[in-house]
Design a protein around this motif. Structure first.
Motif, PDB file in Angstrom:
ATOM      1  N   ARG A  89      42.295  29.502  34.286  1.00  0.00           N
ATOM      2  CA  ARG A  89      42.172  30.952  34.181  1.00  0.00           C
ATOM      3  C   ARG A  89      42.348  31.550  35.571  1.00  0.00           C
ATOM      4  N   LYS A  90      43.246  32.485  35.671  1.00  0.00           N
ATOM      5  CA  LYS A  90      43.591  33.058  36.969  1.00  0.00           C
ATOM      6  C   LYS A  90      42.874  34.387  37.164  1.00  0.00           C
ATOM      7  N   LEU A  91      42.188  34.487  38.305  1.00  0.00           N
ATOM      8  CA  LEU A  91      41.590  35.738  38.735  1.00  0.00           C
ATOM      9  C   LEU A  91      42.445  36.294  39.863  1.00  0.00           C
ATOM     10  N   ARG A  92      42.015  37.327  40.513  1.00  0.00           N
ATOM     11  CA  ARG A  92      42.820  37.912  41.589  1.00  0.00           C
ATOM     12  C   ARG A  92      43.055  36.943  42.737  1.00  0.00           C
ATOM     13  N   ASN A  93      41.979  36.318  43.191  1.00  0.00           N
ATOM     14  CA  ASN A  93      42.074  35.491  44.396  1.00  0.00           C
ATOM     15  C   ASN A  93      41.969  33.991  44.156  1.00  0.00           C
ATOM     16  N   ARG A  94      41.676  33.596  42.942  1.00  0.00           N
ATOM     17  CA  ARG A  94      41.477  32.157  42.713  1.00  0.00           C
ATOM     18  C   ARG A  94      41.815  31.763  41.281  1.00  0.00           C
ATOM     19  N   GLU A  95      41.877  30.458  41.093  1.00  0.00           N
ATOM     20  CA  GLU A  95      42.125  29.890  39.775  1.00  0.00           C
ATOM     21  C   GLU A  95      40.926  29.037  39.391  1.00  0.00           C
TER      22      GLU A  95
END
Length: 131
Positions: A89-95
């Protein structure tokens, strides 16, 4: 993810239905008394109709009922059986990597998504099977 589940409490990976059990009598308009096995002696034997499902008899269908090992407080332990899927799951700054875990005595419909990192720490044997 290993946890203790209470009978009748809706928690993650708790079974929806156990049985089949014989209906002994109708109690009121919407409740039934069931013949429960001795292992479930601490469970109240009257259930609301919404908690029951009709069993459709099939002469070729053989039911094997293996009740969970209930402890004195009507709880039982559950363990993850296998990983059936992976997802990042991808967030803005990390996976964030997740794994879909199927637990013992459950099918794939009741599998849950767990953090991969947490599962690797507690259950490394599940990841050895995937290599």
């Amino acid at each position: 993810m290993r946890g203790v589940k209470r009978f009748g409490v809706r928690e993650k990976l708790s079974p929806r239905y156990i049985g089949p059990f014989e209906v002994l009598e109708r109690v009121g308009a919407v409740a039934y008394r069931l013949a429960l096995p001795p292992k479930l002696a601490g469970v109240h034997d009257v259930f609301h109709v919404s908690n029951l499902r009709k069993y459709v008899h099939d002469s070729e269908h053989v039911m094997f009922y293996d009740p969970p090992d209930l402890q004195e407080d009507l709880s039982y332990e559950e363990f993850p059986a296998m990983i059936i899927a992976r997802e990042v799951r991808k967030l803005r700054n990390r996976e964030i990597p997740y794994v879909k875990i199927r637990s013992t005595d459950h099918d794939d419909r009741e599998a849950t998504w767990e953090l991969e990192e947490t599962m690797k720490v507690h259950y490394p044997h599940l990841f050895e099977e995937m290599c």
